[in-house]
Design an enzyme around this catalytic site. Sequence first.
Site, short mmCIF file in Angstrom:
data_model
loop_
_atom_site.label_atom_id
_atom_site.label_comp_id
_atom_site.label_asym_id
_atom_site.label_seq_id
_atom_site.Cartn_x
_atom_site.Cartn_y
_atom_site.Cartn_z
N HIS A 1 0.85 -1.19 0.00
CA HIS A 1 0.00 0.00 0.00
C HIS A 1 0.89 1.24 0.00
CE1 HIS A 1 -4.17 -1.54 1.45
NE2 HIS A 1 -3.58 -2.41 0.63
N TYR B 1 3.75 6.50 10.24
CA TYR B 1 2.93 5.36 9.82
C TYR B 1 3.78 4.29 9.13
CZ TYR B 1 -1.29 2.93 8.30
OH TYR B 1 -2.28 1.99 8.13
N LYS C 1 0.73 -0.24 15.04
CA LYS C 1 2.09 -0.34 15.56
C LYS C 1 2.38 -1.59 16.39
CE LYS C 1 3.50 3.17 13.56
NZ LYS C 1 3.90 2.70 12.25
N PRO D 1 -4.63 0.02 18.54
CA PRO D 1 -4.36 -0.40 17.17
C PRO D 1 -4.51 0.70 16.13
CG PRO D 1 -6.51 -1.19 17.88
CD PRO D 1 -5.86 -0.59 19.10
N TYR E 1 -9.33 5.35 7.49
CA TYR E 1 -9.53 5.65 8.90
C TYR E 1 -10.53 6.81 8.97
CZ TYR E 1 -5.20 3.06 9.94
OH TYR E 1 -4.23 2.10 10.07
#
Length: 389
Positions: A72, A384, A296, A292, A200
């Site tokens: 991704h 990220y 991580k 979550p 998200y």
Amino acid sequence: MRTQVAIIGSGPAGLLLGQLLHRAGVESVILERRSKDYVLSRIRAGVLEQGTTDLLSKVGVDARLKAEGLPHEGFAIGFANRRQRIDLKDLTGQCVTVYGQTEVTRDLMAAREAAGLTTVYEAEGVSLDAFDGASPRVHWTKDGRAHDLACDFIAGCDGFHGVSRASAPAGALETFERVYPFGWLGVLADVPPCSHELIYAGHDRGFALCSMRSPTRSRYYIQCGSDERVENWSDDRFWDELRHRLDPDAAANVVTGPSIEKSIAPLRSFVAEPLRFGRLFLAGDAAHIVPPTGAKGLNLAASDVHYLSEALIERYADRSEAGLDAYSGRALARIWKSERFSWWMTSLLHRFADQNAFERRMQEAEFIYLEESRAARTSLAENYVGLPY
């Protein structure tokens, strides 16, 4: 029995540590209180940082990852029915890979079995002894018989509720914790994902996450009360609530179907300090928990194992204790940065019951800043994809 390193726990952290040590000629025995099938039945997250995939490649456990993993180059973050794409590749030159933690565990188990290395499943009543001296020992029972393992070092990779952290001397351990007043209700379903990248979403009704395990299997989450029960959520109720929390385009693309797994996970931030007690070392969820939201958990365990394996290999190759002495400080420096990022993502995207109007406006202002500032998006992207080891 005798070995060089006794590893407590056969999750990804323990298995990866065992594989890294094996490749360097260091012996290990893994003890796991659950059965192999139980370990493989645990559904966990599956967004891997580049550092984690590099470690799996280093130990030769990446064939299925390369064949089935989904690279991704970005993801979307939404707020109040708006969506902003975070272009990881453009902002950092890196990407992440979607590959289930269960599959990582399966691959590492297969590699360990193929190498003929010892893993003891269903080891009951594990206890750790004499790790404050030069000759640690581990005791357990299996099939009604008592067993004893002598070793040089013990690696506690047995999770938040394991025996390793609980064995630290009284007064030697300091813990830092925040328990969040909500959980994530997760559904796994054999339906195509609503987006080719993760979404998200922050919404007045609560957080939602659109994820996937493959092009035909989706993993969705919604924020729920910490006292919610899975039995109260039918599949239809879940799908309806998920669509309410997504922007119109994403909601229109949700394909529904029967759930094949449904569960509620509590959220907490937790860190234990230090990570070394004589010849006992903590790694993974035994040392820390992250919510979550920032993807991580597994990746932080992998970085712990990277530092610990380097230190142990140095000890046997060069007879130097320098790496072992530095392990706790090195690992904690990265742990706290990941804790900060996961806390920030959680604070930005979730609805808190005691949240006032000012705090809600602060969330909105933060999201607008992400929309308008490349520097803000770069900071998010750097964290990220994973900070360097």
